[in-house]
Design a protein around this motif. Structure first.
Motif, short mmCIF file in Angstrom:
data_model
loop_
_atom_site.label_atom_id
_atom_site.label_comp_id
_atom_site.label_asym_id
_atom_site.label_seq_id
_atom_site.Cartn_x
_atom_site.Cartn_y
_atom_site.Cartn_z
N GLY A 1 6.10 56.59 -3.30
CA GLY A 1 5.92 57.95 -2.81
C GLY A 1 7.15 58.78 -3.13
O GLY A 1 8.10 58.30 -3.75
N ASP A 2 7.11 60.02 -2.70
CA ASP A 2 8.21 60.92 -3.06
C ASP A 2 8.65 61.72 -1.84
O ASP A 2 8.23 62.84 -1.66
CB ASP A 2 7.75 61.84 -4.19
CG ASP A 2 8.90 62.66 -4.75
OD1 ASP A 2 10.06 62.29 -4.51
OD2 ASP A 2 8.63 63.67 -5.42
N PRO A 3 9.51 61.18 -0.98
CA PRO A 3 10.10 59.85 -1.07
C PRO A 3 9.24 58.77 -0.42
O PRO A 3 9.54 57.59 -0.56
CB PRO A 3 11.41 60.01 -0.29
CG PRO A 3 11.08 61.02 0.76
CD PRO A 3 10.08 61.96 0.15
N GLY A 4 8.19 59.14 0.31
CA GLY A 4 7.31 58.15 0.92
C GLY A 4 7.87 57.60 2.22
O GLY A 4 9.00 57.89 2.60
N PRO A 5 7.05 56.81 2.90
CA PRO A 5 7.48 56.26 4.20
C PRO A 5 8.51 55.15 4.02
O PRO A 5 8.62 54.54 2.96
CB PRO A 5 6.18 55.69 4.77
CG PRO A 5 5.36 55.34 3.57
CD PRO A 5 5.70 56.36 2.52
N SER A 6 9.26 54.90 5.08
CA SER A 6 10.26 53.84 5.06
C SER A 6 9.81 52.74 6.01
O SER A 6 9.74 52.95 7.22
CB SER A 6 11.62 54.41 5.47
OG SER A 6 12.62 53.44 5.33
N GLU B 1 -2.91 52.98 -1.29
CA GLU B 1 -3.16 52.77 -2.72
C GLU B 1 -2.29 53.71 -3.57
O GLU B 1 -1.76 53.31 -4.61
CB GLU B 1 -4.64 52.97 -3.03
CG GLU B 1 -5.50 51.85 -2.45
CD GLU B 1 -6.98 52.06 -2.64
OE1 GLU B 1 -7.40 53.23 -2.80
OE2 GLU B 1 -7.73 51.07 -2.61
N LEU B 2 -2.11 54.94 -3.09
CA LEU B 2 -1.25 55.87 -3.84
C LEU B 2 0.21 55.40 -3.78
O LEU B 2 0.96 55.58 -4.74
CB LEU B 2 -1.36 57.28 -3.25
CG LEU B 2 -2.65 58.02 -3.59
CD1 LEU B 2 -2.74 59.32 -2.80
CD2 LEU B 2 -2.74 58.31 -5.09
N LEU B 3 0.61 54.82 -2.67
CA LEU B 3 1.99 54.34 -2.56
C LEU B 3 2.23 53.11 -3.43
O LEU B 3 3.28 52.96 -4.04
CB LEU B 3 2.33 54.01 -1.10
CG LEU B 3 2.44 55.21 -0.17
CD1 LEU B 3 2.56 54.76 1.28
CD2 LEU B 3 3.63 56.08 -0.54
N VAL B 4 1.23 52.24 -3.50
CA VAL B 4 1.38 51.02 -4.30
C VAL B 4 1.13 51.32 -5.78
O VAL B 4 1.84 50.79 -6.65
CB VAL B 4 0.41 49.92 -3.80
CG1 VAL B 4 0.41 48.72 -4.75
CG2 VAL B 4 0.80 49.47 -2.41
N GLY B 5 0.09 52.11 -6.07
CA GLY B 5 -0.28 52.37 -7.46
C GLY B 5 -1.41 51.48 -7.94
O GLY B 5 -1.65 51.35 -9.13
N ARG B 6 -2.10 50.85 -6.99
CA ARG B 6 -3.22 49.97 -7.33
C ARG B 6 -4.38 50.21 -6.36
O ARG B 6 -4.17 50.62 -5.22
CB ARG B 6 -2.83 48.50 -7.23
CG ARG B 6 -1.87 48.02 -8.26
CD ARG B 6 -1.68 46.50 -8.16
NE ARG B 6 -0.70 46.04 -9.12
CZ ARG B 6 -0.94 45.82 -10.40
NH1 ARG B 6 -2.15 46.04 -10.89
NH2 ARG B 6 0.02 45.41 -11.21
N GLU B 7 -5.56 49.86 -6.82
CA GLU B 7 -6.71 49.81 -5.93
C GLU B 7 -6.59 48.54 -5.11
O GLU B 7 -6.23 47.48 -5.65
CB GLU B 7 -8.00 49.81 -6.77
CG GLU B 7 -9.23 50.27 -6.04
CD GLU B 7 -9.90 49.15 -5.27
OE1 GLU B 7 -10.56 49.42 -4.25
OE2 GLU B 7 -9.77 47.98 -5.69
N LYS B 8 -6.84 48.63 -3.81
CA LYS B 8 -6.45 47.53 -2.93
C LYS B 8 -7.28 46.26 -3.15
O LYS B 8 -6.74 45.15 -3.18
CB LYS B 8 -6.56 47.97 -1.47
CG LYS B 8 -5.86 47.02 -0.49
CD LYS B 8 -5.73 47.63 0.89
CE LYS B 8 -4.92 46.75 1.83
NZ LYS B 8 -4.73 47.37 3.15
#
Lengths: 386, 379
Positions: B346-351, B232-239
């Motif tokens: 993310g910063d940079p987040g997973p790939s 959810e933090l990576l997307v920016g939405r509640e799932k």
């Protein structure tokens, strides 16, 4: 009030710092009238946020064509960088250092504010001259390059006299010092709207409580740039990359009921560059190290110099932008890759009651028509000069 | 939205919704042919495709009554959009080039993006002279239509050949493979034309638009291995609800997303974790397309499933976007803080996303007998 120098530079003494604070205060005088926008950050604006855009003047391209705009923006005439003075309007200015015809050796960018350089010239003449020499790649420069006939170090010369002489030599439309016309260097911005005053005015007028009802959903929404900018004529120009974005973002922050302030130190900063778009003739991506960031503490840089290291045996003009497939022929092509930011401090949403506000009818909002009159006029002058 | 010149197949007009079936058909001209021959061939292809939803099938001439009605249902909403790739302007691919008119500045072969790695690319199958985007209500319609294109070219000896096709589907629940809502924060209908309509630079593109196609593989196993809160933090939405995140609760040591923002138009965020999420990276400015610096694009993507092998499903997203200027997409996928320094969020987040294929296409304004026809004249 105490205000830091742009980029957290530390070039001013006590008198200079006081003068800088006073200068900033005068630029921000209008902000005190807004319920949302305040003159400086406080405990009520604890959060950092940025507004970013790229440095290529998109309005000029929209009025002419990309290719024609690139040529016009790089126009160097007898008085120096004409394209820069007239139309490099995205709070980013540049000069191109050329070698042989069509060869570009270096592109230098600046976001330094003329207001700050005036104060520096008025109060720290020795530092100013050292800085100019450094930016021009020289051991030293004569005082006349920045002050004309005035001796800035003479005992009875006042700060006001130094500032006036500096402005005449380096800033005003007739200024001929090659150390800010682009012939020898560029030190700070000269395009007439690339000023802290213009930016502060835009933030002030954009940060008002305005809303319009969404015709489709019936819900309230904030204004688009096309709707908002006609409400504050003279403070912003439609179809730029920067002004409409600042107008919408600040308007939206106000719509969300947030307090808004420009960050201290106030300034416009170079945050990044799309360096991977540039490739060598062998297809290798250009490393970030070929871009030199300066005149500020990370991430508040105000100067960017792009050149290929001597050992590589290449010029900037040998590189290709893979997003266009074109070799670099103009500084404007590199400006397109430069990320410029305005840093704000804001408070939490809902902190300021939105009522009373200016409720607009959709019919009262602007159409966002493009005004190309000035661009066409400058283009004609360019054509006449060639 | 009357008076626009955008081709059908960009489903941006008020009340429109993209039909769920998608197939991109990519065509190259044979060596030695000129633009006029290609134009004639395309005219024949487009005439045939236009006949399908009318119940006119190449192999079943004279169909009437209930049979024709069934065919019309089969091909309901079949819509063809035509795009011209950089290859059509390239004198090294065709001499003389198929299109003699000026190439738009950002219409180039795709070289990739800094945070979106190619997946073992040897040749990019999505680069072609011509792209036909087929959309319809039924998967069979776009698949049959694509096959009919290949048949027509072969049977009539037309100087085009199908070099690749890419299929996909839309979901009624508006979710993607990641399990989250996707493409829901597209612009209000009234603002879309400002993001879509190309300027007259070059003049022949005035009122047209540009299409970007990126075939993106999603490593679903890697994604599913992430805890829901992290997703959810990576997307920016509640799932579950799709509600936008507004803040992050750090009181328990592990950052926990706090949702509650508008579904369609997420609020501006001041939390660095939310600002680094995909929703914000893809639209950092949160401004309308009336601000050119806002870098707004109109997304119309379709999921795909290629196969399920011993290593699991091979699937992903056909990222399709339309925009007034391909430079907008280049900025979006190159700029730091946007998607130039993060694979997704993310910063940079997973790939976990790789680029399988991709191409950029000019979508000329509507015209008769078909969009772009006047460009494909004799050299």
């Amino acid at each position: 009030m105490n205000v830091h120098e742009p980029g957290h530079l530390e070039a001013l003494g006590d008198a200079g710092r006081a003068a800088w604070a006073e200068r900033v205060a005068s630029c921000f005088a209008g902000l005190e009238k807004s319920r949302f926008v305040q003159a400086r950050p406080t405990a009520a604006t604890p959060h950092a946020t940025v507004i970013d855009w790229t440095g290529f003047p998109v309005r000029v391209a929209a009025c002419l064509s990309r290719r024609r705009a690139q040529e016009l923006l790089d126009w160097r005439g007898e008085r120096g960088d004409e394209g820069r003075r007239r139309l490099q309007e995205e709070y980013l200015e540049w000069r191109v250092v050329r070698g042989a015809p069509r060869e570009i050796r270096r592109v230098e960018f600046t976001t330094e504010l003329p207001e700050y350089w005036r104060v520096l010239a008025a109060h720290e003449p020795s530092t100013l001259l050292e800085t100019i020499a450094e930016l021009a790649g020289k051991a030293r420069v004569a005082a006349r390059v920045a002050y004309g006939d005035l001796d800035p170090l003479a005992r009875r010369v006042t700060p006001a006299q130094r500032e006036s002489a500096f402005a005449a030599a380096m800033l005003e439309p007739g200024a001929m010092s090659g150390y800010n016309t682009g012939a020898n260097a560029i030190c700070c911005m000269v395009q007439r709207t690339n000023t802290l005053r213009a930016l502060a005015s835009l933030v002030a007028v954009a940060g008002a409580a305005r809303r319009v009802r969404n015709a489709a959903t019936g819900e309230w929404r904030c204004l688009t740039a096309a709707e908002a900018i006609p409400l504050f004529p003279g403070a912003a120009v439609q179809h730029r990359a920067s002004d409409p974005l600042v107008a919408e973002r600040v308007g939206r922050l106000a719509f969300e009921g947030r307090r808004i302030a420009l960050e201290d130190p106030p300034g416009v900063y170079i945050q990044g560059v799309e360096h991977t778009r540039l490739r060598t003739p062998d297809g290798d991506a250009v490393p970030l190290e070929w871009f030199r960031f300066a005149r500020g503490q990370d991430p508040r840089f105000q100067r960017l110099t792009f050149e290929v290291p001597p050992g590589e045996g290449l010029a900037v003009s040998d590189l290709v932008d893979v997003a266009t497939g074109r070799p670099i022929r103009f500084g404007a092509q590199v400006a397109e890759l430069v990320q410029v930011v305005l840093r704000l401090r804001v408070g939490p949403a809902g902190a300021v009651p939105f009522e009373p506000c200016e409720t607009l009818k959709p019919a009262a909002t602007g159409k966002g028509a493009r005004n190309c009159t000035d661009v066409v006029r400058h283009d004609r002058a360019f054509a006449g000069a060639r | 939205m009357r008076g626009d010149l955008i081709q059908r197949g960009v489903w941006f007009r008020s009340g429109e919704q993209a039909p769920p079936a998608f197939r991109l058909v990519l065509l190259n001209a044979q060596a030695g042919v000129d633009g006029r021959e290609v134009g004639d061939a395309l005219g024949a292809v487009l005439d045939m495709l236009a006949g399908l939803p009318e119940g006119v099938l190449p192999d079943l001439p004279g169909m009437r009554g209930r049979e024709a009605q069934r065919s019309r249902r089969q091909f309901a909403k079949l819509t063809t959009l035509l795009g011209l790739g950089a290859r059509a302007f390239d004198a090294s691919a065709h001499y003389p080039p198929l299109v003699a008119a000026e190439r738009p500045d950002h219409l180039v072969p795709l070289r990739g993006f800094p945070a979106l790695p190619w997946e073992a690319m040897t040749s990019n199958l999505a680069e072609a002279d011509v792209a036909l985007q087929l959309t319809a209500e039924r998967a069979a319609a776009v698949d049959i239509a694509a096959a009919e294109v290949a048949q027509l070219l072969a049977e009539r000896g037309l100087p085009l050949r199908v070099v690749a096709t890419f299929g996909g589907f839309g979901r009624v629940d508006r979710r993607g493979w990641l399990g989250f809502h996707d493409g829901v924060s597209n612009m209000q209908a009234a603002d879309r034309l400002a993001a879509l309509a190309a300027p007259a630079d070059p003049p022949w593109m005035a009122g047209g638009t540009y299409m970007a196609f990126l075939r993106l593989r999603v490593d679903l196993a890697a994604w599913r291995s992430l805890p829901r809160g992290e997703q959810e933090l990576l997307v920016g939405r509640e799932k579950l609800s799709g509600s936008a995140l507004t803040a992050v609760d750090r009181s328990g040591g592990v950052p926990r997303p706090v949702a509650g923002g508008d579904f369609v138009d997420p609020p501006q965020s001041t939390d660095p974790l939310v600002e680094a999420s995909h929703v914000h990276r893809a639209n950092q400015s949160r401004a309308s397309p009336h601000a050119p610096g806002a870098l707004r694009i109109f997304r119309q993507g379709y999921e795909f499933l290629e196969d399920i092998g011993p290593n699991g499903p091979r699937l992903g997203l056909n990222f399709v976007s339309f925009q007034r200027d391909l430079g907008t997409l280049q900025h979006l996928l190159h700029l730091p803080g946007w998607l130039g320094d993060a694979n997704f969020g993310g910063d940079p987040g997973p790939s976990f996303i790789t680029l399988l294929a991709g191409g950029l296409y000019a979508v000329p304004p509507r015209a008769e007998p078909f969009a772009g026809a006047s460009l494909l004249g004799s050299p």
